[in-house]
Design a protein around this motif. Structure first.
Motif, PDB file in Angstrom:
ATOM      1  N   UNK A   6       0.822  -1.205   0.000  1.00 16.98           N
ATOM      2  CA  UNK A   6       0.000   0.000   0.000  1.00 16.98           C
ATOM      3  C   UNK A   6       0.855   1.254   0.000  1.00 16.98           C
ATOM      4  N   UNK A   7       1.838   1.308   0.910  1.00 22.84           N
ATOM      5  CA  UNK A   7       2.712   2.475   0.990  1.00 22.84           C
ATOM      6  C   UNK A   7       3.549   2.630  -0.273  1.00 22.84           C
ATOM      7  N   UNK A   8       4.001   1.515  -0.837  1.00 26.24           N
ATOM      8  CA  UNK A   8       4.827   1.562  -2.047  1.00 26.24           C
ATOM      9  C   UNK A   8       4.086   2.224  -3.199  1.00 26.24           C
ATOM     10  N   UNK A   9       2.794   1.955  -3.299  1.00 25.36           N
ATOM     11  CA  UNK A   9       1.999   2.527  -4.395  1.00 25.36           C
ATOM     12  C   UNK A   9       1.438   3.902  -4.028  1.00 25.36           C
ATOM     13  N   UNK A  10       0.925   4.030  -2.792  1.00 31.13           N
ATOM     14  CA  UNK A  10       0.333   5.309  -2.371  1.00 31.13           C
ATOM     15  C   UNK A  10       1.384   6.425  -2.382  1.00 31.13           C
ATOM     16  N   UNK A  11       2.626   6.095  -2.011  1.00 34.65           N
ATOM     17  CA  UNK A  11       3.685   7.111  -1.984  1.00 34.65           C
ATOM     18  C   UNK A  11       4.042   7.610  -3.383  1.00 34.65           C
ATOM     19  N   UNK A  12       3.685   6.826  -4.415  1.00 34.82           N
ATOM     20  CA  UNK A  12       3.979   7.220  -5.801  1.00 34.82           C
ATOM     21  C   UNK A  12       2.743   7.757  -6.528  1.00 34.82           C
ATOM     22  N   UNK A  13       1.685   7.980  -5.764  1.00 33.79           N
ATOM     23  CA  UNK A  13       0.403   8.410  -6.343  1.00 33.79           C
ATOM     24  C   UNK A  13       0.558   9.651  -7.229  1.00 33.79           C
ATOM     25  N   UNK A  14       1.136  10.699  -6.665  1.00 39.10           N
ATOM     26  CA  UNK A  14       1.292  11.946  -7.421  1.00 39.10           C
ATOM     27  C   UNK A  14       2.233  11.771  -8.607  1.00 39.10           C
ATOM     28  N   UNK A  15       3.307  11.007  -8.393  1.00 39.39           N
ATOM     29  CA  UNK A  15       4.275  10.782  -9.467  1.00 39.39           C
ATOM     30  C   UNK A  15       3.667  10.036 -10.644  1.00 39.39           C
ATOM     31  N   UNK A  16       2.871   9.031 -10.374  1.00 39.16           N
ATOM     32  CA  UNK A  16       2.228   8.255 -11.436  1.00 39.16           C
ATOM     33  C   UNK A  16       1.270   9.120 -12.242  1.00 39.16           C
ATOM     34  N   UNK A  17       0.472   9.921 -11.549  1.00 41.80           N
ATOM     35  CA  UNK A  17      -0.504  10.779 -12.228  1.00 41.80           C
ATOM     36  C   UNK A  17       0.202  11.852 -13.058  1.00 41.80           C
ATOM     37  N   UNK A  18       1.290  12.394 -12.512  1.00 40.14           N
ATOM     38  CA  UNK A  18       2.056  13.395 -13.267  1.00 40.14           C
ATOM     39  C   UNK A  18       2.703  12.757 -14.492  1.00 40.14           C
ATOM     40  N   UNK A  74      -3.854  16.111 -14.818  1.00 42.79           N
ATOM     41  CA  UNK A  74      -3.707  17.377 -14.111  1.00 42.79           C
ATOM     42  C   UNK A  74      -4.394  17.474 -12.769  1.00 42.79           C
ATOM     43  N   UNK A  75      -5.554  16.834 -12.625  1.00 41.90           N
ATOM     44  CA  UNK A  75      -6.349  17.004 -11.394  1.00 41.90           C
ATOM     45  C   UNK A  75      -5.845  16.091 -10.280  1.00 41.90           C
ATOM     46  N   UNK A  76      -4.579  16.276  -9.904  1.00 37.08           N
ATOM     47  CA  UNK A  76      -3.957  15.410  -8.895  1.00 37.08           C
ATOM     48  C   UNK A  76      -4.606  15.604  -7.531  1.00 37.08           C
ATOM     49  N   UNK A  77      -4.916  16.852  -7.184  1.00 36.41           N
ATOM     50  CA  UNK A  77      -5.547  17.135  -5.891  1.00 36.41           C
ATOM     51  C   UNK A  77      -6.893  16.452  -5.752  1.00 36.41           C
ATOM     52  N   UNK A  78      -7.669  16.437  -6.840  1.00 32.37           N
ATOM     53  CA  UNK A  78      -8.985  15.789  -6.821  1.00 32.37           C
ATOM     54  C   UNK A  78      -8.848  14.289  -6.601  1.00 32.37           C
ATOM     55  N   UNK A  79      -7.890  13.673  -7.298  1.00 34.92           N
ATOM     56  CA  UNK A  79      -7.662  12.235  -7.140  1.00 34.92           C
ATOM     57  C   UNK A  79      -7.160  11.927  -5.735  1.00 34.92           C
ATOM     58  N   UNK A  80      -6.315  12.801  -5.199  1.00 27.60           N
ATOM     59  CA  UNK A  80      -5.794  12.605  -3.841  1.00 27.60           C
ATOM     60  C   UNK A  80      -6.932  12.586  -2.820  1.00 27.60           C
ATOM     61  N   UNK A  81      -7.891  13.485  -2.991  1.00 26.37           N
ATOM     62  CA  UNK A  81      -9.054  13.511  -2.087  1.00 26.37           C
ATOM     63  C   UNK A  81      -9.909  12.259  -2.276  1.00 26.37           C
TER      64      UNK A  81
END
Length: 422
Positions: free
Chosen positions: A237-249, A254-261
């Protein structure tokens, strides 16, 4: 006063007050860069404060279970004092520009408050909700997951405006924020401490607690299996969640904040849904099979369609939501599963031992994906490694975690009982 002496006021509300306070540890990413800039240290060095906090959380839970078992009022108060002292101390050492001081206050002192506070409400909740233990723990642990969603806007407000480069206009806000939050969380956690109460007629310490055998638990194959699959779930979970923003970028979304929420909602929702679902199943271990298999399926679909390199945003978002839900569900489903296998009497102690997996996963999860990306520069390779680990966890759940209830009384206690009986 009898109308206030119910499970919602004496268990759910205090659990939420405590967990919504300590869960703000996951807001670390919001201000770690600001701390690094203010004290003049690299972000990588500052980052270790968070890893240390998670490690101490797990280890203090592992060793603090007996204290929680004996006296929830003492443990809830200690949790509040350590957590608030750590929060205020972090502000002080940021002002002093002391990285070692930040490690000590945020990592060690606050980490102790995190571990004791995480354990404290769990058994009380299960005692009040004996027929819905999963729902009860899900509600509390959801508070831990939702803390980031609730606290983030407040923290952004306290940090104030930023310039075009993303730096704080008023740099001193970074340490004053910690002082203000320490006051807010002191009030919340003390109210939680004051409200928390076990059902009428329940004795704080019982024979099972006194005769608890650490050796029997730590050598038991079922406990080892639960520990391993819990560790793998957090690590993946941490391995993937920590790369959340990087994967989307990487895919140009663009809507990284929306996906994060959105993923934060799935993280919190998974804590309630999966654990409450477990109340309806014959064996709660089935929840972990569902979590692992759904995670494997989501990853394989993403790999087959090469969702990352083909920039298929919907697949990446679904994958992140599934992993977040399973990550949260793994936490909330753990206490009722351990209760079924090792009895409710010593659940705080057994749960604390199992949370040592969180301590180690906190040190390895983020670093696993970071290491793979450093060597391969491929998010797809990260997915291959994670799906392999989830597959191993599935087999552990299927083959190692037995359904039989385990006796965890010490040999001396058993001999004493036999002599008394004869």
């Amino acid at each position: 006063m009898d109308k206030f002496n119910n499970k919602w006021i004496r268990a759910v509300l205090p659990a939420l007050l405590i967990h919504c306070s300590i869960g703000t540890v996951y807001c670390w990413s919001l201000f770690k860069n600001d701390i690094a800039l203010f004290i003049g240290k690299p972000v990588g060095e500052v980052e270790w404060a968070f890893s240390l906090a998670i490690f101490v959380l797990g280890m203090s839970a592992a060793f603090g279970g007996k204290l929680v078992e004996k006296d929830i009022h003492k443990s809830s108060l200690l949790s509040a004092l350590f957590f608030v002292a750590g929060m205020a101390g972090t502000g002080f050492f940021i002002y002093q520009k002391s990285l070692i001081g930040i490690y000590f206050s945020y990592g060690v002192v606050m980490g102790i408050g995190l571990g004791i506070g995480y354990l404290t409400p769990v058994k009380t909740l299960m005692l009040w909700f004996k027929e819905q233990k999963g729902l009860a723990t899900g509600l509390a642990v959801a508070g831990f997951g939702l803390a980031k969603v609730i606290a983030s806007p407040l923290m952004e407000k306290l940090l104030g405006e930023r310039n075009n480069e993303g730096m704080l206009v008023n740099a001193t806000n970074i340490y004053t924020m910690f002082y203000i939050l320490a006051g807010v969380y002191l009030v919340m956690m003390v109210i939680g401490h004051w409200l928390l109460k076990k059902p009428a007629g329940y004795e704080e310490e019982n024979v099972q607690t006194q005769s608890f055998s650490y050796k029997k638990v730590l050598k038991n194959k079922t406990f080892i299996g639960i520990w391993l699959m819990f560790y793998i779930n957090i690590t993946c979970g941490l391995a993937l969640i920590s790369q959340e923003k990087g994967m989307l970028a990487f895919i140009g979304y663009g809507a990284i904040g929306l996906v994060s929420s959105l993923t934060a909602i799935f993280n919190a929702g998974g804590r309630i849904v999966f654990s409450a679902w477990g109340d309806r199943l014959e064996d709660r271990n089935s929840i972990y099979k569902i979590i692992f298999m759904s995670s494997v399926a989501a990853i394989l679909i993403t790999i087959v369609f090469d969702g990352i390199n083909n920039s298929i945003a919907i697949l990446i978002i679904i994958l992140l939501c599934v992993i977040n839900a399973g990550y949260g569900g793994g936490f909330s489903s753990l206490p009722p599963l351990l209760s079924d296998r090792f009895s409710l009497d010593s659940i705080s102690t057994v749960h604390g031992l199992a949370l040592s997996a969180w301590a180690l996963a906190g040190l390895t999860g983020n670093q696993l994906s970071a290491f793979i990306l450093e060597k391969t520069e491929s998010y797809t390779i990260v997915l291959y490694v994670i799906v392999a680990l989830f597959t191993i966890a599935t087999f552990i759940s299927l083959l190692v975690v037995k359904t039989d209830k385990v006796s965890i009384e010490s040999e001396a206690s058993i001999s004493k009982e036999k002599m008394t009986a004869s």
